[in-house]
Design a protein around this motif. Structure first.
Motif, mmCIF file in Angstrom:
data_model
loop_
_atom_site.group_PDB
_atom_site.id
_atom_site.type_symbol
_atom_site.label_atom_id
_atom_site.label_comp_id
_atom_site.label_asym_id
_atom_site.label_seq_id
_atom_site.Cartn_x
_atom_site.Cartn_y
_atom_site.Cartn_z
ATOM 1 N N LYS A 108 -74.648 -34.601 31.418
ATOM 2 C CA LYS A 108 -75.565 -35.447 32.009
ATOM 3 C C LYS A 108 -75.509 -35.754 33.407
ATOM 4 N N ALA A 109 -74.008 -35.900 33.765
ATOM 5 C CA ALA A 109 -73.879 -36.109 35.288
ATOM 6 C C ALA A 109 -73.963 -35.117 36.000
ATOM 7 N N GLY A 160 -64.883 -34.500 34.975
ATOM 8 C CA GLY A 160 -65.828 -35.114 34.721
ATOM 9 C C GLY A 160 -65.763 -35.998 33.048
ATOM 10 N N GLY A 161 -65.156 -35.077 32.321
ATOM 11 C CA GLY A 161 -64.754 -35.688 30.938
ATOM 12 C C GLY A 161 -63.818 -36.722 30.868
ATOM 13 N N PHE A 162 -62.532 -36.064 31.640
ATOM 14 C CA PHE A 162 -61.702 -37.162 31.687
ATOM 15 C C PHE A 162 -61.707 -38.674 32.259
ATOM 16 N N ILE A 163 -62.749 -38.685 33.506
ATOM 17 C CA ILE A 163 -63.176 -39.736 33.992
ATOM 18 C C ILE A 163 -63.853 -40.786 32.904
ATOM 19 N N VAL A 164 -64.753 -40.019 32.155
ATOM 20 C CA VAL A 164 -65.406 -40.747 30.931
ATOM 21 C C VAL A 164 -64.405 -41.477 30.083
ATOM 22 N N LYS A 165 -63.360 -40.639 29.634
ATOM 23 C CA LYS A 165 -62.439 -41.003 28.617
ATOM 24 C C LYS A 165 -61.511 -42.147 29.186
ATOM 25 N N ALA A 166 -61.264 -41.837 30.194
ATOM 26 C CA ALA A 166 -60.366 -42.819 30.994
ATOM 27 C C ALA A 166 -60.971 -44.389 31.157
ATOM 28 N N ALA A 215 -74.989 -39.282 39.787
ATOM 29 C CA ALA A 215 -73.732 -38.679 38.814
ATOM 30 C C ALA A 215 -72.758 -39.536 38.443
ATOM 31 N N LEU A 216 -72.193 -40.347 39.479
ATOM 32 C CA LEU A 216 -70.869 -41.174 39.620
ATOM 33 C C LEU A 216 -71.632 -42.448 38.372
ATOM 34 N N LYS A 217 -72.620 -42.856 38.748
ATOM 35 C CA LYS A 217 -73.304 -44.145 37.635
ATOM 36 C C LYS A 217 -73.358 -43.412 36.378
ATOM 37 N N VAL A 218 -73.655 -42.346 36.146
ATOM 38 C CA VAL A 218 -73.482 -41.857 34.697
ATOM 39 C C VAL A 218 -72.079 -41.722 34.121
#
Length: 232
Positions: free
Chosen positions: A185-186, A24-30, A74-77
């Motif tokens: 949050k997600a 999840g953190g990697f997704i946000v960063k990417a 969650a994916l929207k977040v």
């Protein structure tokens, strides 16, 4: 792991929620760096919990609907808008022909043309996670038409830390100090999956793992991955 806008990353997760737990953190960063990300989940994720209940059909449909709604929130977040939810039976992927699962992944690889795949590691207790790893291993085989150049595996709490004599050994750590709050949050969107500590999939559990991987890599909070194959 270099993150840049030229990358196309396919995340293959066994269930809706594994993407938040594992990366999840990697997704946000990417996504901050405009990386093109697609999520593919294989199973509906909940039906195995209701098999002995005579009202299972109704309850399963309701549970799947709830899980899907939670996942979309969650994916929207996280910022993911390209996803596909598979409907293979929960915790019974081993009862299906492996080829069926491989073919699904191959279809998404052929259409999306990722150069990187993220998926489960082979040492987890959940059978669906193990099958996801095996299917990706085949679907990403280095044949001429395959676009995949790198495969990384991630870890999922509970499934990953309840194993005997088997261990996920990371090769790659991603700093998620600035992304961790959004990961939590997600995760909170998955109300049906969150429990109180000491259950691993708790808020405290997620932070404990991030701190542990951070300590291993000289960072405050991190997610860990293992590079399984790289073609240069």
């Amino acid at each position: 792991m270099i993150i840049d806008s030229n990358q196309k990353i396919l995340i293959v997760a066994a269930h809706q929620d594994d993407e938040v737990l594992g990366c999840g953190g990697f997704i946000v960063k990417a996504l901050k760096k405009k990386v093109n990300i697609k999520l593919l989940t294989l199973s509906e994720g909940v039906s195995s919990r209701y098999q002995s209940n005579p009202l299972a059909n109704i309850q399963v449909k309701q549970a799947i609907k709830k899980r899907t709604a939670e996942s979309k929130k969650a994916l929207k977040v996280l910022g993911v808008n390209n996803y596909f939810f598979g409907k293979f039976p929960d915790n019974r992927l081993d009862e299906l022909p492996l080829l069926n699962i491989i073919k699904m992944i191959e279809q998404h690889v052929e259409k999306f043309k990722p150069n990187i795949i993220l998926t489960h590691n082979q040492f987890e207790t959940n059978i669906d996670h193990q099958i996801a790893y095996k299917a990706v291993e085949v679907a990403s085989r280095p044949i001429k038409k395959n676009s995949v150049k790198k495969i990384y595996t991630f870890e999922v709490l509970c499934s990953g830390n309840w194993t005997f004599n088997k261990k996920f050994i990371p090769t790659t750590y991603v700093n998620i100090e600035k992304e961790f709050d959004k990961k939590i949050k997600a995760w909170k969107c998955y109300e049906s999956e969150t429990k109180l500590f000491p259950f691993p999939r708790s808020i405290v559990g997620l932070k404990t793992l991030a701190m542990y991987r951070g300590m291993q890599s000289g960072q405050k909070l991190a997610e860990a991955f293992r590079l399984e194959r790289e073609i240069i």
